[in-house]
Write a protein that holds these residues in place. Structure first.
Motif, short mmCIF file in Angstrom:
data_model
loop_
_atom_site.label_atom_id
_atom_site.label_comp_id
_atom_site.label_asym_id
_atom_site.label_seq_id
_atom_site.Cartn_x
_atom_site.Cartn_y
_atom_site.Cartn_z
N ARG A 20 0.83 -1.20 0.00
CA ARG A 20 0.00 0.00 0.00
C ARG A 20 0.87 1.26 0.00
O ARG A 20 0.56 2.24 -0.66
CB ARG A 20 -0.91 0.02 1.23
CG ARG A 20 -2.02 -1.02 1.24
CD ARG A 20 -2.76 -0.96 2.56
NE ARG A 20 -3.80 -1.98 2.66
CZ ARG A 20 -5.09 -1.76 2.43
NH1 ARG A 20 -5.49 -0.55 2.06
NH2 ARG A 20 -5.98 -2.73 2.56
N PHE A 21 1.97 1.21 0.76
CA PHE A 21 2.86 2.37 0.86
C PHE A 21 3.61 2.59 -0.45
O PHE A 21 3.75 3.72 -0.93
CB PHE A 21 3.86 2.17 2.01
CG PHE A 21 3.22 2.15 3.36
CD1 PHE A 21 3.17 3.30 4.14
CD2 PHE A 21 2.65 1.00 3.87
CE1 PHE A 21 2.58 3.30 5.38
CE2 PHE A 21 2.06 0.98 5.13
CZ PHE A 21 2.01 2.13 5.89
N LEU A 22 4.09 1.51 -1.04
CA LEU A 22 4.82 1.62 -2.30
C LEU A 22 3.93 2.18 -3.40
O LEU A 22 4.35 3.04 -4.18
CB LEU A 22 5.37 0.25 -2.70
CG LEU A 22 6.40 -0.35 -1.74
CD1 LEU A 22 6.74 -1.77 -2.17
CD2 LEU A 22 7.65 0.49 -1.68
N ASP A 23 2.69 1.72 -3.43
CA ASP A 23 1.74 2.22 -4.44
C ASP A 23 1.46 3.71 -4.22
O ASP A 23 1.47 4.51 -5.16
CB ASP A 23 0.44 1.43 -4.38
CG ASP A 23 0.61 0.01 -4.91
OD1 ASP A 23 1.61 -0.24 -5.60
OD2 ASP A 23 -0.26 -0.84 -4.62
N ALA A 24 1.19 4.08 -2.97
CA ALA A 24 0.85 5.47 -2.66
C ALA A 24 2.02 6.41 -2.97
O ALA A 24 1.83 7.51 -3.50
CB ALA A 24 0.43 5.60 -1.20
N ILE A 25 3.23 5.97 -2.64
CA ILE A 25 4.41 6.81 -2.89
C ILE A 25 4.69 6.92 -4.38
O ILE A 25 5.03 8.00 -4.90
CB ILE A 25 5.63 6.26 -2.12
CG1 ILE A 25 5.41 6.44 -0.61
CG2 ILE A 25 6.93 6.95 -2.56
CD1 ILE A 25 6.43 5.72 0.25
N ALA A 26 4.54 5.81 -5.12
CA ALA A 26 4.75 5.87 -6.57
C ALA A 26 3.76 6.83 -7.23
O ALA A 26 4.13 7.63 -8.10
CB ALA A 26 4.60 4.46 -7.16
N CYS A 27 2.52 6.79 -6.79
CA CYS A 27 1.52 7.71 -7.34
C CYS A 27 1.84 9.16 -6.98
O CYS A 27 1.66 10.07 -7.80
CB CYS A 27 0.13 7.34 -6.83
SG CYS A 27 -0.50 5.77 -7.46
N THR A 28 2.34 9.37 -5.77
CA THR A 28 2.70 10.72 -5.33
C THR A 28 3.85 11.26 -6.16
O THR A 28 3.84 12.42 -6.61
CB THR A 28 3.07 10.71 -3.84
OG1 THR A 28 1.96 10.22 -3.08
CG2 THR A 28 3.44 12.10 -3.35
#
Length: 362
Positions: A20-28
């Motif tokens: 979840r963190f990797l996805d959110a950071i990549a999108c950011t």
């Protein structure tokens, strides 16, 4: 965890909880405007800004006031509470001339406890680390309070905006922690941290901690910075008693091997004894008695082992002591006490004096 830092994200849960963190950071990262992202990269501010965005958009954080509290800066984050949509929007709205500032801290002064007197270990080990945005101490000293003077004057804004400085207790007994401003802007403060026994992380939490976190945030008129964090870890393998004057009266040290609470041996060498402290009529430390089962030893206020007394039972001869880490048992290392190299002799100025002074050291 013995320290909290703004450099590392730890996910709550088992393997896969980090996705979840990797996805959110990549999108950011993808949401930043190209000119904003380029400037962040050039000035080394990309990941501090991502840290700020993630924490500011964390679901328990509704207002800027919430961002300055512990709910925004746990050591372990719950991926279910991430708000990736809010993170993307905040990143996309950021302009090159509104980039968040960088919070930087440095210890200018602090108490310097003595090994063998104020605490017992195989060497000086209160300072865990000092970095520009994270500082950590292991609170070993028996003193009730720890004093530090901390500067945030090196904090910076790449657009030269004027900064305001905000210090807050992220974790700890807020009403007992003192933060005193030493200048008009509060870019320099004096911290006074009292002893903290084990307690819940939050009032309604089943998780407990022995750590205190204090955060610094700087604001440039557009955004708050990511936090700079000072962490103070109190040891869970000891039980302390203080008197009404906040002087130490008794400490019971118990290793996990002897039924005490587990403490990471990387930050503390376990020991097993009880120290009971004695004071004179003027509330000055006379010395302490160390008990191991039925045996007892007596120490001077300077930490020497008493070997001879006068008629009033005051030390007139003592032996220095060393403390070493016995690591024969890798799983349960232990602190051992061994004789030092020097013999110390004392004399007293009057019949009522109990402190004495060293007259010979051989």
């Amino acid at each position: 965890y013995c320290a909290n830092t703004p450099y590392l994200l730890t996910s709550q849960g088992s393997s896969g909880s980090d996705r979840r963190f990797l996805d959110a950071i990549a999108c950011t990262l993808a949401a930043f405007r190209p000119e904003t992202k380029q400037r962040l990269i050039e000035r080394g501010l990309l990941m501090p800004t991502v840290q700020m965005i993630l924490r500011r958009c964390y679901q328990p954080v509704i207002t800027d006031k919430d961002y300055l509290r512990g709910k925004a800066h746990p050591v372990v984050f719950d991926g279910k509470r991430l708000n990736a949509t809010a993170m993307v929007m905040l990143a996309h709205d950021m302009r090159p001339d509104d980039i968040p500032p960088l919070a930087v801290i440095k210890v200018l002064e602090e108490d310097q406890p003595l090994v063998g007197v104020d605490y017992f270990d195989a060497g000086p080990r209160e300072k865990l680390f000092d970095t520009p945005s994270a500082i950590a101490r292991i609170m070993r000293s028996t003193a009730y309070r720890r004093r530090l003077v901390v500067s945030a004057e090196s904090s910076e804004d790449i657009n030269d905006r004027e900064l305001t400085f905000h210090w807050s207790v992220l974790q700890g007994i807020e009403e007992e922690i003192q933060i005193k401003s030493l200048n008009k802007t509060s870019s320099k403060v004096e911290l006074s941290i009292p002893h903290h026994p084990r307690r819940p992380v939050q009032p309604d939490s089943k998780m407990e901690t022995n750590r205190v976190d204090i955060g610094l945030f700087v604001h440039n008129g557009a955004y708050y910075s990511a936090p700079a964090i000072l962490s103070f870890q109190f040891l869970d393998n000891e039980k302390r008693v203080y008197n009404d004057d906040q002087q130490i009266v008794r400490v019971e040290y118990s290793s996990a091997a002897k039924g005490g609470n587990y403490t990471d041996p990387a930050i503390d060498t376990p020991k097993n004894w009880i120290d009971e402290y004695e004071y004179d009529d003027e509330k000055r430390l006379v010395g302490w008695t160390r008990r191991r089962g039925d045996s007892e030893e007596h120490f001077t206020a300077n930490g020497e082992l008493v070997t001879k007394w006068d008629e009033q039972r005051r030390p007139i001869e003592a032996r220095t002591v060393k403390y070493l880490a016995d690591r024969k048992d890798i799983q349960f290392p232990q602190l051992v006490q061994v004789p030092g190299d020097d013999t110390v002799r004392y004399e007293y100025s009057s019949e009522s004096n109990r402190i004495g002074r060293v007259v010979q050291d051989e």
